[in-house]
Design a protein around this motif. Structure first.
Motif, mmCIF file in Angstrom:
data_model
loop_
_atom_site.group_PDB
_atom_site.id
_atom_site.type_symbol
_atom_site.label_atom_id
_atom_site.label_comp_id
_atom_site.label_asym_id
_atom_site.label_seq_id
_atom_site.Cartn_x
_atom_site.Cartn_y
_atom_site.Cartn_z
ATOM 1 N N ARG A 144 -3.171 66.646 -135.528
ATOM 2 C CA ARG A 144 -3.550 67.036 -134.173
ATOM 3 C C ARG A 144 -4.796 66.298 -133.685
ATOM 4 N N MET A 145 -5.617 65.819 -134.664
ATOM 5 C CA MET A 145 -6.818 65.080 -134.277
ATOM 6 C C MET A 145 -6.474 63.843 -133.449
ATOM 7 N N SER A 146 -5.313 63.232 -133.730
ATOM 8 C CA SER A 146 -4.963 62.021 -132.992
ATOM 9 C C SER A 146 -4.705 62.351 -131.517
ATOM 10 N N LEU A 147 -4.198 63.570 -131.256
ATOM 11 C CA LEU A 147 -4.017 63.996 -129.862
ATOM 12 C C LEU A 147 -5.362 64.113 -129.159
ATOM 13 N N MET A 148 -6.352 64.651 -129.890
ATOM 14 C CA MET A 148 -7.676 64.816 -129.292
ATOM 15 C C MET A 148 -8.322 63.450 -129.059
ATOM 16 N N SER A 149 -8.206 62.554 -130.063
ATOM 17 C CA SER A 149 -8.758 61.205 -129.905
ATOM 18 C C SER A 149 -8.146 60.507 -128.703
ATOM 19 N N GLY A 205 -15.004 58.053 -132.577
ATOM 20 C CA GLY A 205 -13.741 58.560 -133.113
ATOM 21 C C GLY A 205 -13.864 59.021 -134.554
ATOM 22 N N SER A 206 -14.684 58.322 -135.334
ATOM 23 C CA SER A 206 -14.813 58.647 -136.759
ATOM 24 C C SER A 206 -15.352 60.052 -136.984
ATOM 25 N N LEU A 207 -16.166 60.542 -136.051
ATOM 26 C CA LEU A 207 -16.802 61.848 -136.254
ATOM 27 C C LEU A 207 -16.300 62.898 -135.259
ATOM 28 N N LEU A 208 -15.181 62.620 -134.603
ATOM 29 C CA LEU A 208 -14.665 63.581 -133.629
ATOM 30 C C LEU A 208 -14.051 64.796 -134.345
ATOM 31 N N THR A 209 -14.435 65.996 -133.911
ATOM 32 C CA THR A 209 -13.866 67.218 -134.487
ATOM 33 C C THR A 209 -13.276 68.079 -133.362
ATOM 34 N N ASP A 210 -12.568 69.132 -133.745
ATOM 35 C CA ASP A 210 -12.070 70.101 -132.759
ATOM 36 C C ASP A 210 -13.203 70.516 -131.817
ATOM 37 N N GLU A 211 -14.354 70.805 -132.430
ATOM 38 C CA GLU A 211 -15.477 71.356 -131.680
ATOM 39 C C GLU A 211 -16.093 70.327 -130.726
ATOM 40 N N THR A 212 -16.411 69.131 -131.253
ATOM 41 C CA THR A 212 -17.063 68.166 -130.367
ATOM 42 C C THR A 212 -16.072 67.644 -129.322
ATOM 43 N N PHE A 213 -14.784 67.626 -129.686
ATOM 44 C CA PHE A 213 -13.767 67.284 -128.688
ATOM 45 C C PHE A 213 -13.790 68.291 -127.534
ATOM 46 N N ALA A 214 -13.744 69.587 -127.893
ATOM 47 C CA ALA A 214 -13.715 70.625 -126.856
ATOM 48 C C ALA A 214 -14.997 70.596 -126.028
ATOM 49 N N LEU A 215 -16.128 70.374 -126.694
ATOM 50 C CA LEU A 215 -17.399 70.252 -125.957
ATOM 51 C C LEU A 215 -17.320 69.124 -124.942
ATOM 52 N N TRP A 221 -9.505 59.475 -141.392
ATOM 53 C CA TRP A 221 -10.245 58.530 -140.542
ATOM 54 C C TRP A 221 -9.291 57.745 -139.644
ATOM 55 N N LEU A 222 -8.178 57.277 -140.237
ATOM 56 C CA LEU A 222 -7.205 56.519 -139.433
ATOM 57 C C LEU A 222 -6.632 57.388 -138.313
ATOM 58 N N ILE A 223 -6.322 58.661 -138.631
ATOM 59 C CA ILE A 223 -5.799 59.571 -137.614
ATOM 60 C C ILE A 223 -6.797 59.689 -136.462
ATOM 61 N N ARG A 224 -8.091 59.711 -136.814
ATOM 62 C CA ARG A 224 -9.131 59.860 -135.789
ATOM 63 C C ARG A 224 -9.327 58.601 -134.951
ATOM 64 N N VAL A 225 -9.343 57.415 -135.606
ATOM 65 C CA VAL A 225 -9.775 56.219 -134.865
ATOM 66 C C VAL A 225 -8.642 55.364 -134.283
ATOM 67 N N VAL A 226 -7.444 55.416 -134.874
ATOM 68 C CA VAL A 226 -6.361 54.562 -134.367
ATOM 69 C C VAL A 226 -6.085 54.815 -132.876
ATOM 70 N N PRO A 227 -6.053 56.092 -132.417
ATOM 71 C CA PRO A 227 -5.836 56.294 -130.982
ATOM 72 C C PRO A 227 -6.911 55.633 -130.121
ATOM 73 N N LEU A 249 -5.988 52.017 -129.915
ATOM 74 C CA LEU A 249 -4.807 51.837 -129.058
ATOM 75 C C LEU A 249 -5.188 51.915 -127.584
ATOM 76 N N VAL A 250 -5.978 52.941 -127.241
ATOM 77 C CA VAL A 250 -6.358 53.141 -125.844
ATOM 78 C C VAL A 250 -7.208 51.970 -125.353
ATOM 79 N N LYS A 251 -8.076 51.468 -126.262
ATOM 80 C CA LYS A 251 -8.942 50.339 -125.909
ATOM 81 C C LYS A 251 -8.088 49.089 -125.630
#
Lengths: 233, 107
Positions: A81-86, A105-115, B16-22, B25-27
């Motif tokens: 689900r993190m990829s949806l938030m990213s 993106g490396s440090l994005l969490t549910d919380e900081t995303f919602a913030l 990490w990949l789940i977090r940064v790949v999007p 992609l968007v960039k």
């Protein structure tokens, strides 16, 4: 929360979410300690994986000797689900450098995303790296330190549950959800409520068939599609 | 111990990949309008899903049961959100409500 997007505003905005990180972080440290993970491995996991529910699952699967492939697969399912938030936050940072995007993106969490989604509604739909970095790094450090303290003190800490600290994270999501619905004026409040209600019903049905973490991902995707259908009508 | 270390390393890399790949992609590409419209629903949908998940308890092959403590403590927290519109107050009221609920033995 106001329209400021500097470093200090990031620190100020992230404060209410820290209770959640501390409550869950201590709990994770204690569980990891009783599951025979060393303090160093707890710190390593908090720094590298940095995801609450996934860390609990990894720890319990390590304890029962699950194969690495199964543990990694579970982690991917829980964190998908993190990829949806990213993907949702990334368009607001498109003009920033590639490096800034990867760092945020490396440090994005549910919380900081919602913030950040709440913040957008105060800033005329703008986000800045300075604000994001300070909120992200602050959350990251508090999480790592809380899990280490939990692991170090282990059984010495009185049960955080008795003080209601375990509910901090749920309360925080209630606050973030409510604030998001009333401040995101790009859609009428009724539409936000309809989507939230639809997702709530879906969660009950989906959790008949799959664990909560997977249900969150599926319900979110179906909820967004439902929202699109309602909007087009 | 190597086994545990490797597991953590791989789980970290996957997350990490789940977090940064999007972000990458968007960039690199311009998102189509339908995707942007889809994503505009993500905040409310995902927060609602995370909240409701915390009110339920999963049992494999059965209907979920209600997490009574979380459900009861949510009511004052929701009220605090509506009245105060302050995240900090919602969190403090939520923690205090849960402490009281436990003290009364309701959960």
């Amino acid at each position: 929360m106001d329209g400021q997007l500097d470093f200090r505003a990031g620190l100020k905005d992230v404060v209410p979410t820290l209770f959640g990180y501390i409550g869950v972080g201590l709990a994770f440290g204690i569980v990891a300690h009783t599951s025979h993970l060393s303090v160093w491995l707890v710190l390593l996991m908090s720094l590298l994986v940095y995801a609450g529910s996934a860390q609990f699952v990894i720890t319990s699967m390590l304890l029962v000797g699950s194969p690495i492939g199964a543990i990694v697969t579970s982690t991917i399912l829980i964190n998908a689900r993190m990829s949806l938030m990213s993907m949702t936050v990334a368009p607001y940072l498109k003009q920033e450098s590639f490096g800034q995007n990867i760092l945020i993106g490396s440090l994005l969490t549910d919380e900081t995303f919602a913030l950040s989604m709440n913040k957008l509604n105060q800033t005329g739909h703008k986000l800045k790296p300075a604000w994001f970095h300070s909120a992200n790094v602050c959350a990251y450090l508090v999480w790592a330190i809380s899990t280490v303290i939990g692991a170090l003190l282990g059984s010495l800490i009185p049960d955080a549950k008795a003080f209601g600290l375990d509910f901090a994270v749920v309360a925080m999501f209630i606050g973030l959800l409510y604030l998001q619905m009333i401040t995101d004026r790009s859609k009428p409040l009724l539409r936000h409520l309809t989507v939230a209600g639809f997702v709530a019903l879906l969660m009950i049905v989906l959790m008949r068939f799959m664990p909560g973490s997977t249900a969150i991902l599926v319900a979110t995707i179906l909820g967004c599609l439902f929202g699109m259908a309602v909007e087009r009508r | 111990m190597n086994h545990v270390f490797l597991t953590i390393l791989l789980c970290g890399l996957a997350t990490w990949l789940i977090r940064v790949v999007p972000f990458a992609l968007v960039k690199a590409a311009k998102l189509p309008q339908w995707l942007l419209q889809f994503l505009s629903f993500v905040p409310v949908a995902i927060l609602a899903a995370i909240f409701v998940e915390s009110l339920l308890v999963y049992h494999a092959g059965q209907w979920p049961s209600v997490n009574v403590g979380n459900l009861l403590a949510s009511l004052p927290a929701i009220l605090a959100a509506i009245i105060s519109r302050s995240l900090l107050i919602v969190v403090v009221v939520g923690i205090a409500s849960m402490a009281v609920i436990r003290l009364l033995g309701w959960a």
